[in-house]
Design an enzyme around this catalytic site. Structure first.
Site, mmCIF file in Angstrom:
data_model
loop_
_atom_site.group_PDB
_atom_site.id
_atom_site.type_symbol
_atom_site.label_atom_id
_atom_site.label_comp_id
_atom_site.label_asym_id
_atom_site.label_seq_id
_atom_site.Cartn_x
_atom_site.Cartn_y
_atom_site.Cartn_z
ATOM 1 C CG HIS A 320 21.042 -96.245 85.092
ATOM 2 N ND1 HIS A 320 21.196 -97.593 84.896
ATOM 3 C CD2 HIS A 320 22.215 -95.666 84.739
ATOM 4 C CE1 HIS A 320 22.415 -97.818 84.453
ATOM 5 N NE2 HIS A 320 23.055 -96.669 84.338
ATOM 6 C CG ASP A 377 26.174 -89.031 82.659
ATOM 7 O OD1 ASP A 377 27.404 -89.025 82.764
ATOM 8 O OD2 ASP A 377 25.550 -89.846 81.968
HETATM 9 N N1 ACO Z 1 12.992 -87.635 82.399
HETATM 10 C C1 ACO Z 1 11.653 -87.787 82.320
HETATM 11 N N2 ACO Z 1 11.035 -88.976 82.170
HETATM 12 C C2 ACO Z 1 11.816 -90.057 82.099
HETATM 13 C C3 ACO Z 1 13.231 -89.972 82.183
HETATM 14 C C4 ACO Z 1 13.805 -88.699 82.346
HETATM 15 N N3 ACO Z 1 15.119 -88.588 82.435
HETATM 16 N N4 ACO Z 1 13.747 -91.221 82.080
HETATM 17 C C5 ACO Z 1 12.729 -92.049 81.928
HETATM 18 N N5 ACO Z 1 11.550 -91.372 81.941
HETATM 19 C C6 ACO Z 1 10.208 -91.905 81.879
HETATM 20 C C7 ACO Z 1 9.850 -92.350 80.457
HETATM 21 O O1 ACO Z 1 9.229 -91.301 79.743
HETATM 22 C C8 ACO Z 1 8.930 -93.509 80.719
HETATM 23 O O2 ACO Z 1 7.691 -92.986 81.101
HETATM 24 P P1 ACO Z 1 6.311 -93.781 80.682
HETATM 25 O O3 ACO Z 1 6.389 -95.089 81.430
HETATM 26 O O4 ACO Z 1 5.221 -92.888 81.137
HETATM 27 O O5 ACO Z 1 6.381 -93.954 79.192
HETATM 28 C C9 ACO Z 1 9.519 -94.175 81.964
HETATM 29 O O6 ACO Z 1 10.205 -93.120 82.655
HETATM 30 C C10 ACO Z 1 10.490 -95.303 81.657
HETATM 31 O O7 ACO Z 1 11.488 -94.768 80.777
HETATM 32 P P2 ACO Z 1 12.270 -95.588 79.699
HETATM 33 O O8 ACO Z 1 12.715 -94.670 78.612
HETATM 34 O O9 ACO Z 1 11.479 -96.804 79.310
HETATM 35 O O10 ACO Z 1 13.508 -96.076 80.544
HETATM 36 P P3 ACO Z 1 14.792 -96.743 79.952
HETATM 37 O O11 ACO Z 1 15.254 -97.685 80.996
HETATM 38 O O12 ACO Z 1 14.542 -97.286 78.601
HETATM 39 O O13 ACO Z 1 15.774 -95.506 79.761
HETATM 40 C C11 ACO Z 1 17.405 -93.875 80.172
HETATM 41 C C12 ACO Z 1 16.824 -95.235 80.595
HETATM 42 C C13 ACO Z 1 17.726 -93.885 78.671
HETATM 43 C C14 ACO Z 1 18.687 -93.642 80.951
HETATM 44 C C15 ACO Z 1 16.366 -92.774 80.476
HETATM 45 O O14 ACO Z 1 16.052 -92.778 81.850
HETATM 46 C C16 ACO Z 1 16.851 -91.396 80.032
HETATM 47 O O15 ACO Z 1 16.678 -91.043 78.861
HETATM 48 N N6 ACO Z 1 17.471 -90.608 80.953
HETATM 49 C C17 ACO Z 1 18.007 -89.316 80.586
HETATM 50 C C18 ACO Z 1 19.317 -89.500 79.836
HETATM 51 C C19 ACO Z 1 20.437 -89.886 80.758
HETATM 52 O O16 ACO Z 1 20.625 -89.322 81.830
HETATM 53 N N7 ACO Z 1 21.225 -90.872 80.308
HETATM 54 C C20 ACO Z 1 22.395 -91.326 81.047
HETATM 55 C C21 ACO Z 1 22.146 -92.697 81.598
HETATM 56 S S1 ACO Z 1 23.493 -93.190 82.591
HETATM 57 C C22 ACO Z 1 24.705 -93.533 81.489
HETATM 58 O O17 ACO Z 1 24.513 -94.049 80.427
HETATM 59 C C23 ACO Z 1 26.004 -93.142 81.875
#
Ligand code: ACO
Length: 443
Positions: A320, A377
């Protein structure tokens, strides 16, 4: 409805942050503080003073507004609507009461709650001609595409509630808000019935918000769907937990659209579109698809997690932007999920996979170091599945729950004392000026 004056954010005259520019000049940036003391540098005069803008792609460090609605502390895993901890609301309140709180700022008195419920009941029906609109869409249209279109279409059928604003509070805000929150549920159920070729079921005045929705989904013209209390309770909880979440992608979109003076229905329709994506509300559908794929692959979760760690997959329902700790909603939903399945006597193998994935991820340095925890979720889809909601409607359920939040944020923007259109800047990285070439001279 009651109006509450909240203490404005204070601009502390001292200390200010000092920004030293490359030419040696100093600029003082006032420090704003929210109710909980969280600091922010006020850069509203930065470009005027320095000629520069700030750059923050994805807005991870940017406060786009001041808001009274929801407080989140992502490090501590705190979520409060209008000051009330989400855990207390989940335990003692219900969706309609919480919707009132989110929109109007205070828990309703008994008469206020009764009046709000009555407004929802009065506005549950949709204009009969709107039914023809459903007919013109393909049967297999995605419910989120339909929802966005129908919410926007409310402005056509209820134009007196779709006043473009910025001229102060309108008389019919209460009716517009109730119309949106109530009809979105009817639209959703109607879209489902029509996609299945089933007769449309109309709302009943005697039923509460969640029971009415389940009745419109699952009753038939000959037999009323007797909703087990545990099911309507679970749905209530899911909607309540989604009611608001401050400046997420869809809510910021609603505020952005509202800032142009657009009406409530147009602004909420934009929220539906923003919510659809799998990184946002679409994640609840993506989680179930992921769990199903893991199940079908006869994986115990280990292979999937290994692939997520090298970037080939994403563990949906994990991570998140704001929470760097357990999402408090996920804790409540995870527990409710267990209770619902037990009470219904349902054994869902996807819940076992979800639990296993969670325990693998929470002890793996990749997830621990990046502070990735289950979000709202991760378990909500398992509850919705047990209730009988089709998977392609999961994000629509999120939208129904989020409606009060969008209404509250629209209201903050639309009725702000000093309306201001949202208009971010950019860093242009395209070609520099060049002369037009006639087509014969282009290679
Ligand atoms: N699975 C694996 N790796 C992940 C995940 C994940 N779910 N989420 C983040 N990471 C990793 C990224 O690859 C990144 O790694 P790095 O530093 O080696 O490049 C690091 O964690 C940071 O991730 P970001 O994408 O920069 O985090 P951001 O804050 O931009 O994204 C998000 C947040 C979009 C929610 C992300 O965690 C994600 O895609 N999660 C899965 C989708 C999801 O569950 N969305 C619902 C969110 S809650 C809502 O909106 C109701």
């Amino acid at each position: 409805m009651n109006q509450q004056a909240f203490p404005a954010t204070t601009t502390a005259p001292d200390p200010s942050a000092r920004l030293v520019l490359p030419d040696g000049r100093d600029v003082l940036l006032p420090i704003l503080r929210g109710t909980e003391g969280e600091p922010a540098f006020d850069i509203t005069r930065l470009r005027e003073q320095t000629g520069s803008i700030t750059f923050d792609e994805g807005y991870a460090n940017t406060g786009s507004c001041q808001s009274n609605v929801t407080y989140i502390d992502g490090e501590k895993g705190i979520l409060r609507y209008r000051g009330y901890p989400i855990e207390q609301l989940a335990e003692h309140s219900h969706f309609v009461e919480t919707a009132y709180l989110v929109i109007y700022g205070e828990l309703p008195t008994r008469p206020q709650r009764a009046r709000f419920s009555a407004l929802l009941t009065e506005n549950a029906h949709i204009h009969e001609r709107m039914v023809y609109l459903f007919e013109s869409y393909p049967r297999d249209a995605h419910p989120m595409a339909l929802l966005g279109a129908m919410v926007n279409a409310l402005a056509c059928y209820y134009p007196h509630l779709a006043t473009n604003t910025h001229f102060g509070e309108t008389d019919n805000f209460d009716e517009a808000a109730a119309t949106l929150i109530s009809k979105v549920r009817t639209i959703t159920a109607m879209a489902y019935r029509m996609s299945k070729g089933l007769p449309v079921i109309y709302p009943k005045r005697s039923l509460n918000y969640c029971e009415n929705f389940l009745h419109m989904m699952f009753s038939d013209p000959y037999e009323h769907f007797e909703c087990p209390p545990v099911v309507s309770r679970a749905l209530n909880l899911i909607l309540l937990l989604h009611a608001d979440h401050e400046q997420n992608c869809s809510t910021s979109t609603v505020r952005m659209v509202a800032s142009s003076g657009a009406n409530l229905f147009a602004s909420a329709a934009s929220g539906v579109c923003a919510l659809w994506g799998p990184f946002h509300g679409g994640a609840n559908q993506a989680v179930i698809e992921m769990l199903q794929a893991i199940h079908d692959d006869k994986d115990d979760g280990t292979r999937f997690v290994a692939e997520a760690k090298v970037g080939r997959r994403r563990l949906m329902g994990f991570g998140h932007r704001i929470y760097r700790n357990y999402d408090p909603r996920a804790k409540i939903i995870g527990k409710a999920c267990e209770e619902l399945l037990n009470e219904l006597g349902v054994k869902d193998p996807l819940l076992d996979i979800a639990r296993r994935l969670e325990s693998i991820a929470l002890s793996d340095p990749y997830f621990v170091d990046r502070k990735l925890y289950p979000n709202v979720d991760f378990y909500s889809g398992i509850i919705l599945r047990a209730i009988g909601i089709p998977i392609n409607m999961f994000t629509v359920m999120f939208a129904i729950g989020r409606m009060p939040g969008w209404v509250a944020h629209w209201r903050e923007v639309a009725f702000a004392g000093r309306p201001r259109i949202y208009r971010p800047r950019q860093i242009y990285t395209g070609p520099s000026v060049r002369d037009y070439l006639p087509v014969d001279l282009r290679e």
